[in-house]
Design an enzyme around this catalytic site. Sequence first.
Site, PDB file in Angstrom:
ATOM      1  N   LYS A  13       0.830  -1.210   0.000  1.00 14.25           N
ATOM      2  CA  LYS A  13       0.000   0.000   0.000  1.00 14.25           C
ATOM      3  C   LYS A  13       0.864   1.259   0.000  1.00 14.25           C
ATOM      4  CE  LYS A  13      -2.260  -0.710   3.885  1.00 14.25           C
ATOM      5  NZ  LYS A  13      -1.691  -1.953   4.409  1.00 14.25           N
ATOM      6  N   ARG A 155      11.668  -2.731  12.022  1.00 10.04           N
ATOM      7  CA  ARG A 155      10.621  -2.139  12.856  1.00 10.04           C
ATOM      8  C   ARG A 155      10.119  -3.189  13.843  1.00 10.04           C
ATOM      9  NH1 ARG A 155       6.394   0.452   8.754  1.00 10.04           N
ATOM     10  NH2 ARG A 155       4.946  -0.541  10.179  1.00 10.04           N
TER      11      ARG A 155
HETATM   12  P1  AMP Z   1       0.715   0.716   9.087  1.00  8.15           P
HETATM   13  O1  AMP Z   1       2.059   1.295   8.878  1.00  8.15           O
HETATM   14  O2  AMP Z   1      -0.366   1.398   8.278  1.00  8.15           O
HETATM   15  O3  AMP Z   1       0.676  -0.790   8.923  1.00  8.15           O
HETATM   16  O4  AMP Z   1       0.306   1.003  10.614  1.00  8.15           O
HETATM   17  C1  AMP Z   1       1.100   0.535  11.696  1.00  8.15           C
HETATM   18  C2  AMP Z   1       0.257   0.413  12.953  1.00  8.15           C
HETATM   19  O5  AMP Z   1      -0.348   1.682  13.275  1.00  8.15           O
HETATM   20  C3  AMP Z   1      -0.929  -0.555  12.846  1.00  8.15           C
HETATM   21  O6  AMP Z   1      -0.565  -1.902  13.112  1.00  8.15           O
HETATM   22  C4  AMP Z   1      -1.889   0.012  13.894  1.00  8.15           C
HETATM   23  O7  AMP Z   1      -1.497  -0.358  15.206  1.00  8.15           O
HETATM   24  C5  AMP Z   1      -1.669   1.520  13.762  1.00  8.15           C
HETATM   25  N1  AMP Z   1      -2.607   2.131  12.786  1.00  8.15           N
HETATM   26  C6  AMP Z   1      -2.319   2.700  11.580  1.00  8.15           C
HETATM   27  N2  AMP Z   1      -3.418   3.162  10.968  1.00  8.15           N
HETATM   28  C7  AMP Z   1      -4.451   2.874  11.814  1.00  8.15           C
HETATM   29  C8  AMP Z   1      -5.866   3.073  11.749  1.00  8.15           C
HETATM   30  N3  AMP Z   1      -6.457   3.661  10.679  1.00  8.15           N
HETATM   31  N4  AMP Z   1      -6.614   2.652  12.811  1.00  8.15           N
HETATM   32  C9  AMP Z   1      -6.054   2.077  13.892  1.00  8.15           C
HETATM   33  N5  AMP Z   1      -4.742   1.829  14.002  1.00  8.15           N
HETATM   34  C10 AMP Z   1      -3.938   2.232  12.983  1.00  8.15           C
END
Ligand code: AMP
Length: 213
Positions: A13, A155
Site C-alpha cells: 500500500k 521495525r
Molecule cells: P501501518 O504502517 O499502516 O501498517 O500502521 C502501523 C500500525 O499503526 C498498525 O498496526 C496500527 O497499530 C496503527 N494504525 C495505523 N493506521 C491505523 C488506523 N487507521 N486505525 C487504527 N490503528 C492504525
Amino acid sequence: MKLVILGPPGAGKGTQATKLSRELSLPRVSTGDMLRHEVAAGTDLGKRAEEYMKVGVLVPDELIVEMIGERLSREDVRRGFILDGFPRNLEQAEALRRMSDIDAVIHLDVSEEEVVERFSGRRECSKCQAAYHVRNSPPQVKGRCDRCGGNIRQRVDDREDVVRQRFRTYREKTEPLVEHYRGSKHLVEIDGSGSIEEVRQAIRAALTSKELL
Ligand code: AMP
C-alpha cells in the site's frame, strides 16, 4: 481525486500510494506514518498509540478519527488525497463518509505467507525512514542508510509474531470493508502479488477504466 488504498500489512500500500502520489501530485496520507511520527516525537498521542502498535492491534478509533479529521481539513488535500491505512474498520469507514466523498477504493490482495516473507527482510532507517530490504534493496554499506548515514533496523512491528497478529487484525477488522465498498461500486480489486511495476500498471488500468485517469 480521492482514493483509499486497502489491503493487509505488507501488500505494498505504502509503495503504490507513494507512486500514485507523485504521478497525480496528490498528498499521500498514511495514518501509520503519522502515528510513527507522534511516537518518535514523544507526544501524548504517540505514547498512547505505541502500546497498541507494538503488539499489532488497532489504535482506538477516537484517536485516529481526530487525527485524520485534522489532517483532511488542511488546504493541501482540497484537490484530493490518497489514503493509506485508513479506514481500517467499519466505524472508521463511517467516519470517513461523514468527512469526505471517495472516488475509488483500491483493494490490494496478497496472502498471509507472502506477507510474512516480505516483512522478514524489510528494514528502515531509524533517522529518515528510508526503506530497505535485505535481499531486494540492501544499503550499500551494511547497517547504514545510503541517504543519511543513519542506523538501519527492523521495525518492532515487522517481527514475525507481530506480523501474524497484524494480519489477524486485518482479517477480522479491515477485510469486511472490501464487501462494504463493493456495494458502493467504488471498489477496484487488484492482485498485489506481482512486481511493484505490474501492480502499478494494474492500478492505472483500473483507474482508467473507471474514467478517473
Ligand atoms: P501501518 O504502517 O499502516 O501498517 O500502521 C502501523 C500500525 O499503526 C498498525 O498496526 C496500527 O497499530 C496503527 N494504525 C495505523 N493506521 C491505523 C488506523 N487507521 N486505525 C487504527 N490503528 C492504525
